[in-house]
Design an enzyme around this catalytic site. Structure first.
Site, mmCIF file in Angstrom:
data_model
loop_
_atom_site.group_PDB
_atom_site.id
_atom_site.type_symbol
_atom_site.label_atom_id
_atom_site.label_comp_id
_atom_site.label_asym_id
_atom_site.label_seq_id
_atom_site.Cartn_x
_atom_site.Cartn_y
_atom_site.Cartn_z
ATOM 1 N N ASP A 1 -0.224 5.181 1.033
ATOM 2 C CA ASP A 1 -0.501 6.072 2.168
ATOM 3 C C ASP A 1 -0.465 5.305 3.482
ATOM 4 O O ASP A 1 -1.164 4.307 3.650
ATOM 5 C CB ASP A 1 -1.902 6.682 2.015
ATOM 6 C CG ASP A 1 -1.916 7.873 1.078
ATOM 7 O OD1 ASP A 1 -1.256 8.877 1.391
ATOM 8 O OD2 ASP A 1 -2.586 7.794 0.036
ATOM 9 N N ASP B 1 0.866 -1.163 0.000
ATOM 10 C CA ASP B 1 0.000 0.000 0.000
ATOM 11 C C ASP B 1 0.914 1.228 0.000
ATOM 12 O O ASP B 1 2.128 1.118 0.195
ATOM 13 C CB ASP B 1 -0.892 -0.032 1.251
ATOM 14 C CG ASP B 1 -1.737 1.207 1.382
ATOM 15 O OD1 ASP B 1 -2.398 1.593 0.399
ATOM 16 O OD2 ASP B 1 -1.727 1.816 2.467
ATOM 17 N N ASP C 1 -1.642 -0.577 6.065
ATOM 18 C CA ASP C 1 -1.892 0.090 7.339
ATOM 19 C C ASP C 1 -3.373 0.274 7.630
ATOM 20 O O ASP C 1 -3.741 0.565 8.770
ATOM 21 C CB ASP C 1 -1.238 1.479 7.335
ATOM 22 C CG ASP C 1 -1.977 2.445 6.429
ATOM 23 O OD1 ASP C 1 -2.550 3.424 6.938
ATOM 24 O OD2 ASP C 1 -2.019 2.204 5.210
#
Length: 219
Positions: free
Chosen positions: A10, A8, A166
């Site tokens: 961000d 991922d 996250d």
């Protein structure tokens, strides 16, 4: 055997949630005077794709209006992020993957302009073989499709890959694709990441448990 790493962007490659929160707060305040708390952001916004998110945030706006609002918010974010720091240990992991000829791919719900901006702001624009943007696919995270597409692009199978996420939608997507998912605890509590499907949760890429896992997968 470890043949692929899928990341991922961000909150995973770099910690950007504070900047996104600021951009959303400015957009909502300017649009209709609304406030957005950290708790609301964590629960309702973080990790989601703009298509569904802006339709939810602005239920009386049509598709074109939602798109314009999303573009404004992302422009605000890019203004706030001229330079970004990679998460601790990331560069070492990328170097390790290159040395071992491990395929690497970014899988993000961020718009392409943001993805390209963030990678450039970290100096990482040439480090990944593919940058997959979920809004360019049929279904974004939490659907597994973005990660299944990433595996396909890298010509890898789930059992020989690691995914790093996250957000709760991201963890759900990666684990739903059958990939061993490592939760990065930048935006969510470790227990929430585990509940969403993460098999290991670390603070950053320097965690010894992550490197033990990588060594074990090398065989």
């Amino acid at each position: 055997m470890l043949t692929a790493l899928l990341f991922d962007l961000d909150g995973t490659l770099t910690d950007t949630d504070t900047l996104h929160l600021q951009a959303f707060r400015q957009l909502l305040h300017d649009h209709d005077g609304r406030e957005l708390t950290q708790a609301q952001f964590d629960a309702q916004v973080s990790g989601r794709s703009n298509g569904e998110l802006f339709a939810e945030l602005f239920p009386h706006a049509d598709k074109a209006q939602c798109q314009a609002l999303a573009e404004r918010k992302e422009a605000l974010f890019r203004e706030l992020a001229p330079e970004l720091k990679p998460l601790p240990g990331l560069l070492n992991l990328l170097d390790h993957a290159r040395a071992w000829d491990i395929g690497m791919c970014v899988v993000t719900n961020a718009p392409r302009l943001n993805a390209e901006h963030m990678l450039a702001a970290m100096g990482l624009q040439s480090r990944f073989e593919h940058v997959l943007v979920a809004d360019e696919l049929a279904r974004p995270k939490p659907d597994p499709l973005p990660y299944l597409t990433g595996l396909q692009r890298l010509e890898a199978v789930a059992g020989e890959a690691l995914a790093f996420e996250d957000s709760l939608p991201g963890v759900a997507a990666a684990s739903g694709a059958g990939i061993f998912t490592v939760g990065i605890a930048t935006t969510q509590a470790p227990e929430r990441l585990i509940e969403a499907g993460a098999k290991l949760v670390v603070k950053d890429f320097n965690d010894p448990r992550l490197w033990e896992l990588i060594e074990a997968m090398h065989g």
